[in-house]
Write an enzyme that holds these catalytic residues in place. Sequence first.
Site, short mmCIF file in Angstrom:
data_model
loop_
_atom_site.label_atom_id
_atom_site.label_comp_id
_atom_site.label_asym_id
_atom_site.label_seq_id
_atom_site.Cartn_x
_atom_site.Cartn_y
_atom_site.Cartn_z
N ASP A 1 -10.44 -4.26 -4.66
CA ASP A 1 -9.83 -3.33 -3.71
C ASP A 1 -10.68 -2.06 -3.65
O ASP A 1 -10.86 -1.37 -4.64
CB ASP A 1 -8.41 -3.01 -4.16
CG ASP A 1 -7.60 -2.28 -3.10
OD1 ASP A 1 -8.17 -1.45 -2.37
OD2 ASP A 1 -6.39 -2.53 -3.01
N SER B 1 0.82 -1.20 0.00
CA SER B 1 0.00 0.00 0.00
C SER B 1 0.87 1.26 0.00
O SER B 1 1.68 1.47 -0.89
CB SER B 1 -0.95 -0.04 1.20
OG SER B 1 -1.91 0.95 1.13
N HIS C 1 -8.45 -4.63 0.00
CA HIS C 1 -7.19 -3.91 0.20
C HIS C 1 -6.37 -4.47 1.35
O HIS C 1 -5.14 -4.44 1.30
CB HIS C 1 -7.46 -2.42 0.46
CG HIS C 1 -6.23 -1.58 0.41
ND1 HIS C 1 -5.53 -1.34 -0.75
CD2 HIS C 1 -5.54 -0.93 1.40
CE1 HIS C 1 -4.50 -0.57 -0.49
NE2 HIS C 1 -4.47 -0.32 0.81
#
Length: 292
Positions: free
Chosen positions: A211, A146, A240
């Site tokens: 996501d 991320s 996610h």
Amino acid sequence: MGNVTSSVASRFAFFPPDPPTYDVLAEPDGRVVFSGLAADKNVNVHLLDTKGGNRVVATFWKHPFARFTLLYSHGNAADLGQMMELFVELRAHLKVNIMSYDYSGYGASTGKPSEFDTYYDIEAVYNCLKRDYGVKQEDLIIYGQSVGSGPTLHLAARLKRLRGVVLHSAILSGIRVIYPVKLTFWFDIFKNIDKIRQVTCPVLVIHGTSDEIVDFSHGKRLWELAKEKYEPLWVNGGGHCNLETYPEYIKHLRKFIKALEKMSLQKPKKEPAPSPSITDDRNFRCLRFGIR
């Protein structure tokens, strides 16, 4: 200009757990210990000074038969205290050493988070790996989850003999998470869309097709732009923050490690000129972009 960029970063990107989920303590013999971590002689805790003037916490998880070391930059809204279970699993299943750290302002690391401080942070951690553990670029895999894809690609773009890079639920850039812009603006942060083109080692991209935070298109585009593409892992229905719960996640990572082991037996690349630094649903909570 730098202050504006830092302001944008703080507004859109950084949400450290408050309060931190752990603490670090100094033992009488000078060792640094990590609260909540069971006694394990194969885990070392470091306090590292950065060029940004902060002191960050890093943990080195040693595997006795490791061929490679994984430098792991975690996602947002998490700190090292929440990542321990994952590191234990990755170390066991992949048979790698794992070095991870908390960004400035996260966990027990000092300072306040900013884009450039994450770059200083990962540089300090990389220098520790070289100095204290003798880790060479050829034996290093850099992993960014991320928002951690920002410092990961910052470092990977500068190290030309890395063994590999893993981008997990990665972003094209900070602004692109909020708005699907076509151009890169000067005030944008974590310009991964530009830096991925400078990475010369194999790149594995992992992204969930559902996501809800960083659209699947980010991972797909990063993979398309990579010079040395490795078979990506598109987790069907994955979100996610839950990709680690899918069985194909660890299976595909193991396959990638084995492929890199085979590559390591080949003739090494010619030594390049050194690159300058920037100054010349479990507990794996990660990115939370949004307006404060």
